[in-house]
Write an enzyme that holds these catalytic residues in place. Sequence first.
Site, mmCIF file in Angstrom:
data_model
loop_
_atom_site.group_PDB
_atom_site.id
_atom_site.type_symbol
_atom_site.label_atom_id
_atom_site.label_comp_id
_atom_site.label_asym_id
_atom_site.label_seq_id
_atom_site.Cartn_x
_atom_site.Cartn_y
_atom_site.Cartn_z
ATOM 1 N N THR A 126 -9.681 -56.368 6.071
ATOM 2 C CA THR A 126 -10.561 -56.324 7.233
ATOM 3 C C THR A 126 -11.243 -57.671 7.473
ATOM 4 O OG1 THR A 126 -12.661 -55.373 7.996
ATOM 5 C CG2 THR A 126 -12.297 -55.339 5.641
ATOM 6 N N ASP A 127 -11.631 -57.909 8.725
ATOM 7 C CA ASP A 127 -12.390 -59.142 9.023
ATOM 8 C C ASP A 127 -13.770 -59.125 8.366
ATOM 9 O OD1 ASP A 127 -13.677 -57.290 10.690
ATOM 10 O OD2 ASP A 127 -13.381 -58.427 12.543
ATOM 11 N N GLU A 128 -14.203 -57.941 7.910
ATOM 12 C CA GLU A 128 -15.549 -57.865 7.315
ATOM 13 C C GLU A 128 -15.642 -58.632 6.002
ATOM 14 O OE1 GLU A 128 -17.687 -54.252 7.594
ATOM 15 O OE2 GLU A 128 -16.863 -53.795 9.569
ATOM 16 N N TYR A 150 -18.971 -51.626 1.527
ATOM 17 C CA TYR A 150 -17.607 -51.456 2.061
ATOM 18 C C TYR A 150 -16.858 -52.778 2.014
ATOM 19 C CZ TYR A 150 -13.885 -51.426 5.548
ATOM 20 O OH TYR A 150 -12.677 -51.590 6.191
ATOM 21 N N LYS A 154 -13.540 -53.871 -0.154
ATOM 22 C CA LYS A 154 -12.277 -54.316 0.454
ATOM 23 C C LYS A 154 -11.896 -55.695 -0.062
ATOM 24 C CE LYS A 154 -10.049 -52.625 3.152
ATOM 25 N NZ LYS A 154 -8.879 -51.704 2.936
HETATM 26 P P1 NAD Z 1 -9.632 -43.775 7.972
HETATM 27 O O1 NAD Z 1 -10.923 -43.555 7.268
HETATM 28 O O2 NAD Z 1 -9.407 -43.210 9.318
HETATM 29 O O3 NAD Z 1 -8.423 -43.273 7.047
HETATM 30 C C1 NAD Z 1 -8.370 -43.491 5.674
HETATM 31 C C2 NAD Z 1 -7.263 -42.618 5.109
HETATM 32 O O4 NAD Z 1 -7.165 -42.887 3.696
HETATM 33 C C3 NAD Z 1 -7.532 -41.113 5.237
HETATM 34 O O5 NAD Z 1 -6.357 -40.447 5.618
HETATM 35 C C4 NAD Z 1 -7.951 -40.695 3.837
HETATM 36 O O6 NAD Z 1 -7.654 -39.346 3.542
HETATM 37 C C5 NAD Z 1 -7.137 -41.659 2.991
HETATM 38 N N1 NAD Z 1 -7.731 -41.876 1.660
HETATM 39 C C6 NAD Z 1 -9.020 -42.194 1.368
HETATM 40 N N2 NAD Z 1 -9.180 -42.306 0.033
HETATM 41 C C7 NAD Z 1 -7.953 -42.087 -0.525
HETATM 42 C C8 NAD Z 1 -7.466 -42.091 -1.850
HETATM 43 N N3 NAD Z 1 -8.275 -42.343 -2.881
HETATM 44 N N4 NAD Z 1 -6.155 -41.846 -2.055
HETATM 45 C C9 NAD Z 1 -5.319 -41.576 -1.016
HETATM 46 N N5 NAD Z 1 -5.734 -41.545 0.264
HETATM 47 C C10 NAD Z 1 -7.027 -41.807 0.521
HETATM 48 O O7 NAD Z 1 -9.449 -45.368 7.979
HETATM 49 P P2 NAD Z 1 -8.805 -46.316 9.090
HETATM 50 O O8 NAD Z 1 -9.834 -46.677 10.070
HETATM 51 O O9 NAD Z 1 -7.525 -45.744 9.527
HETATM 52 O O10 NAD Z 1 -8.529 -47.603 8.197
HETATM 53 C C11 NAD Z 1 -7.291 -47.746 7.500
HETATM 54 C C12 NAD Z 1 -7.310 -49.049 6.729
HETATM 55 O O11 NAD Z 1 -7.522 -50.146 7.616
HETATM 56 C C13 NAD Z 1 -8.439 -49.129 5.697
HETATM 57 O O12 NAD Z 1 -7.922 -49.804 4.584
HETATM 58 C C14 NAD Z 1 -9.499 -49.965 6.398
HETATM 59 O O13 NAD Z 1 -10.285 -50.658 5.455
HETATM 60 C C15 NAD Z 1 -8.639 -50.911 7.211
HETATM 61 N N6 NAD Z 1 -9.228 -51.444 8.444
HETATM 62 C C16 NAD Z 1 -9.816 -50.593 9.334
HETATM 63 C C17 NAD Z 1 -10.296 -51.109 10.541
HETATM 64 C C18 NAD Z 1 -10.933 -50.222 11.580
HETATM 65 O O14 NAD Z 1 -11.466 -50.732 12.559
HETATM 66 N N7 NAD Z 1 -10.892 -48.909 11.449
HETATM 67 C C19 NAD Z 1 -10.196 -52.490 10.800
HETATM 68 C C20 NAD Z 1 -9.592 -53.313 9.854
HETATM 69 C C21 NAD Z 1 -9.097 -52.781 8.683
HETATM 70 O O1 DAU Z 2 -14.385 -55.055 11.538
HETATM 71 C C1 DAU Z 2 -13.450 -54.167 11.004
HETATM 72 C C2 DAU Z 2 -14.171 -52.941 10.507
HETATM 73 O O2 DAU Z 2 -14.598 -52.242 11.666
HETATM 74 C C3 DAU Z 2 -13.329 -52.041 9.626
HETATM 75 O O3 DAU Z 2 -12.982 -52.735 8.458
HETATM 76 C C4 DAU Z 2 -14.087 -50.758 9.274
HETATM 77 O O4 DAU Z 2 -13.249 -49.876 8.556
HETATM 78 C C5 DAU Z 2 -14.522 -50.089 10.558
HETATM 79 O O5 DAU Z 2 -15.314 -48.976 10.255
HETATM 80 C C6 DAU Z 2 -15.305 -51.055 11.438
HETATM 81 O O6 DAU Z 2 -16.585 -51.352 10.857
HETATM 82 P P1 DAU Z 2 -17.907 -51.437 11.774
HETATM 83 O O7 DAU Z 2 -19.096 -51.221 10.941
HETATM 84 O O8 DAU Z 2 -17.860 -52.654 12.642
HETATM 85 O O9 DAU Z 2 -17.603 -50.174 12.729
HETATM 86 P P2 DAU Z 2 -18.540 -49.037 13.327
HETATM 87 O O10 DAU Z 2 -17.736 -48.300 14.338
HETATM 88 O O11 DAU Z 2 -19.211 -48.258 12.258
HETATM 89 O O12 DAU Z 2 -19.665 -49.868 14.069
HETATM 90 C C7 DAU Z 2 -19.350 -50.796 15.105
HETATM 91 C C8 DAU Z 2 -20.656 -51.403 15.564
HETATM 92 O O13 DAU Z 2 -21.426 -50.383 16.211
HETATM 93 C C9 DAU Z 2 -21.527 -51.921 14.423
HETATM 94 O O14 DAU Z 2 -22.210 -53.094 14.870
HETATM 95 C C10 DAU Z 2 -22.524 -50.796 14.191
HETATM 96 C C11 DAU Z 2 -22.692 -50.191 15.579
HETATM 97 N N1 DAU Z 2 -22.999 -48.748 15.606
HETATM 98 C C12 DAU Z 2 -22.161 -47.914 14.931
HETATM 99 C C13 DAU Z 2 -22.409 -46.541 14.897
HETATM 100 C C14 DAU Z 2 -21.504 -45.622 14.129
HETATM 101 C C15 DAU Z 2 -24.066 -48.268 16.333
HETATM 102 O O15 DAU Z 2 -24.806 -49.036 16.961
HETATM 103 N N2 DAU Z 2 -24.316 -46.914 16.290
HETATM 104 C C16 DAU Z 2 -23.542 -46.033 15.590
HETATM 105 O O16 DAU Z 2 -23.841 -44.817 15.600
#
Ligand code: NAD
Ligand code: DAU
Length: 335
Positions: A126-128, A150, A154
């Site tokens: 992730t970019d985080e 988190y 990662k």
């Molecule tokens: P999500 O939370 O929607 O899905 C996570 C999945 O992993 C679920 O199906 C869950 O059941 C499974 N899981 C969790 N713990 C597990 C374990 N111990 N063993 C097997 N399976 C397990 O997440 P997402 O948003 O789809 O993110 C997927 C990946 O991409 C993650 O690695 C996340 O860090 C990364 N990522 C997410 C974002 C974003 O914006 N959502 C951005 C960049 C990177």
């Molecule tokens: O940047 C990539 C990441 O983006 C991924 O690695 C993570 O898995 C994914 O969850 C996401 O993280 P963020 O913390 O950026 O996402 P989130 O949707 O939780 O929040 C986006 C922005 O919105 C953040 O600045 C917090 C804000 N927010 C979020 C929620 C849930 C609010 O203001 N109110 C809210 O209720």
Amino acid sequence: MKKVLITGGAGFIGSNYVRYMLEKYPDYHVVVLDKLTYAGNLANLADIEQNYGDRYTFVKGDIADPVAVDQAMKDCQYVLNFAAESHVDRSIEQPGQFIMTDVYGTFVLLEAAKKYAVERFVQISTDEVYGHIPQGSSKEGDRLETRSPYSASKAGGELMAHAYYVTYGVPVLITRGSNNYGPYQYPEKLIPLFITNVIDNIQVPVYGDGQQIRDWIYVLDHCSGIDLVLHKGQLGEAYNVGGGNERTNLEITHKILELTGKPLDLIKYVKDRPGHDRRYSLDTTKIRQLGWEPQFTFETAMRQTVEWFLKNEKWWRPLKSGEFQEYYQRQYANR
Ligand code: NAD
Ligand code: DAU
């Protein structure tokens, strides 16, 4: 025929990637290994079972369990590790599970990848990991300066992956994606939470002043970036995958209200997230040099996403009950 292990394939991005891969490569067989946590959902894969049943296997299991991993990875040439605890707010509440899955689970997968001598192992990061960046854009060589449990977990996972590349020659690649949105996103994250709240005329909780900036990428653009890195990336390297759509959270909120035709008084400003990263921004030169570029404009993909949630209430309504309600109360009731 390639056999591909996709962990976390029942989650948001993982399930989109499973569909992407099976559609694109008729000679691939996909094995999904997923623990089915609160965020994992077999409904995300229902059409896959129907359309590609002969090239798809689902295994329920934990990536931190060496026995489950061993069985699932046997005979696989490619591994993509999507499995993670993924929500920053939950990592602030309960960091332990993040370390177990995102760090220890990645280690268990790497051990099996070493044993089975897989051909490519993609760690989805992730970019985080760069921490927040007030100006400019993060490049792959920049220091990792994580600030939430988190992002620290990662970073731990991807550093372990890199260590396995250097020490044991495991053929690791790392992707660092920006904020995804699109179909099947669990409704705890900003965009799906706000869309589903406003559909029901429930206020949306904007943290702090709402001026925090994220770089939004449509999930299918993220999938195509990951896929390119899997097939064409240089081993041992990390690649940023960013959409180039930097928006404040308030801009996102206004867009959702506009697309759903809902009033501004649904916005509620609430106490900020502890340690809240103010801005992320990715330099994507490196992956663009491999030949990638996003295919979806922010305007089009946001409209499609809102329409998807309007059409798929049957998918998200059950998710907003039960455990979700308890979480929502803990997270937002006294905010
Ligand atoms: P999500 O939370 O929607 O899905 C996570 C999945 O992993 C679920 O199906 C869950 O059941 C499974 N899981 C969790 N713990 C597990 C374990 N111990 N063993 C097997 N399976 C397990 O997440 P997402 O948003 O789809 O993110 C997927 C990946 O991409 C993650 O690695 C996340 O860090 C990364 N990522 C997410 C974002 C974003 O914006 N959502 C951005 C960049 C990177
Ligand atoms: O940047 C990539 C990441 O983006 C991924 O690695 C993570 O898995 C994914 O969850 C996401 O993280 P963020 O913390 O950026 O996402 P989130 O949707 O939780 O929040 C986006 C922005 O919105 C953040 O600045 C917090 C804000 N927010 C979020 C929620 C849930 C609010 O203001 N109110 C809210 O209720």
